[in-house]
Design an enzyme around this catalytic site. Sequence first.
Site, PDB file in Angstrom:
ATOM      1  CD  GLU A 116      40.194  35.421  34.378  1.00 35.83           C
ATOM      2  OE1 GLU A 116      39.157  34.762  34.622  1.00 35.83           O
ATOM      3  OE2 GLU A 116      41.205  34.944  33.850  1.00 35.83           O
ATOM      4  CB  CYS A 161      38.817  32.128  31.933  1.00 39.57           C
ATOM      5  SG  CYS A 161      40.312  32.835  31.228  1.00 39.57           S
TER       6      CYS A 161
END
Length: 532
Positions: A239, A278
């Site tokens: 990720e 994020c």
Amino acid sequence: MIQCYCPATGAYLGRLKATSKPDVDTAIAKCKTVQETNWKHTSYDERRRVLSTLLTFLKENQEQVARLACRDSGKTMIDAALGEILVTLEKISWTIKHGESSMKPSKRVGPANLLIRYKDAEVVYEPLGVVLALVSWNYPLHNILNPIISALFTGNGIVIKCSEQVVWSSTHFIAMVRSCLVACGHSPDIVQLVCPWPEDTDALTSHPSISHVTFIGSKPVAHKVLEAAAKSLTPVTVELGGKDAVVVLDEYQKSWKNCDALASVLMRGSFQSAGQNCIGIERIIAQPKAYESLVATLKKRIPVLRVGSVLDETQSIDMGAMINSERFTSLKFLIDDAVYHGAKLLCGGQAYSHPQYKHGSYFEPTLLIDVTPEMLIARTELFAPVMVLMKATSVDDAIRMSNAPDFGLGGSVFGKRGSVATERVVREMKTGNVAVNDFATFYVCQLPFGGVKGSGYGKFGGEEGLRALCLAKSVCRDKYPGISTSIPGVVDYPIMNMQTAWQFVRAMNVASYASGAWEFGWNLLQLVLNLK
């Protein structure tokens, strides 16, 4: 030694020894021993008891836990309560309630072959062994507990590699988990914390006893992690952050005289944890009516945001510090470049010198409008308290702009519920996760979480996240007693008559996948005739 400082004040927190290569080997060996001899044999009830103990502790000690996270990351108590504690409580509660059903053997339909329908098929999920999570610094509590919860529930041991930026609080959070294990009668060695310097991390990611790696971080570091993991053929879930867009359609509100409720959601998504998220909002792409209303509202609300430290209890603050000041120069360059190419800076845009905390790492809450997709700032992940507004002329234009950067982690669309335009944005936004008329709630809903393009690959969270930490073992059995596979004499070794054997096998294949009753019956007859 790793020197630890508070980003909000510059206060010295202490120093901790970096993990050496021999230390890495020791930590993995301890974890592996406990996992193989004990933890993988525990029941779901035993695992739930550990998680329930952790859940109770977090609920009853929210303030102390939040202060640890704030002191090490610079965020506010409210940011910690929402982004650290709430999502962790949700993860634990969901796993306690639904984890076991997610891990039940998955029944499959079995073969399409008409002649071997007597086979029963299923997939069972077994622990991989020792898994590794390399986690980022922006959510020091949640980023550590999230993989631990999944690993423990699936019967795995786990090694956490935290960032040296937040190793001070990470040691406290790991101690909290290990204490819960001890309180429930289990060895704390099933959970290990390591923090080697970058040059020693390869020994961790390439270690042959690691069965799976989850990496959360930047693209350049991901390349190094993947290269090291390839040496031992260890699977990796990656990720890498995003450039998340929020598409606001004019149809979302009948009147745009007031958009305070929407502005509040957008501000939370942009300025929570000083934008270091994020799945934070990096771009707001709005159609003309919505755009004008948002600009008018946000240019009044953002300049009055108060910046400071959670340690200062004499006044309320809205936004905390960034983790450090290393990126301030590049942020200033991107903002100045956007202005040079036609964007308008309505507030902020530079480092903030706090009158009380001269050594704090603060950046002003920033509002930048009239940004276009060609500008560098529209294509670069900022990870900072910078709100970027972009005007779209149509739904087509909004979709094109949302998909322009090489990222695809999360996104949102605000439009009429179930409308053609809203569902079209949902369908055509090239991203791993989409929230409709909300921000980032796909994460709280325990859906599989992960991105596409430059945002990485693989999923954690939800059922898929639990199963990703397991060996998916395929098992087939006979459905009925007395009915099982046998080798007909015509094709048994040694084959006596090749022509007869061929006719038998040919008829068997056609009968097995016949498209109708006549084809099945005729070839079944041929099969019987060639049995001998």
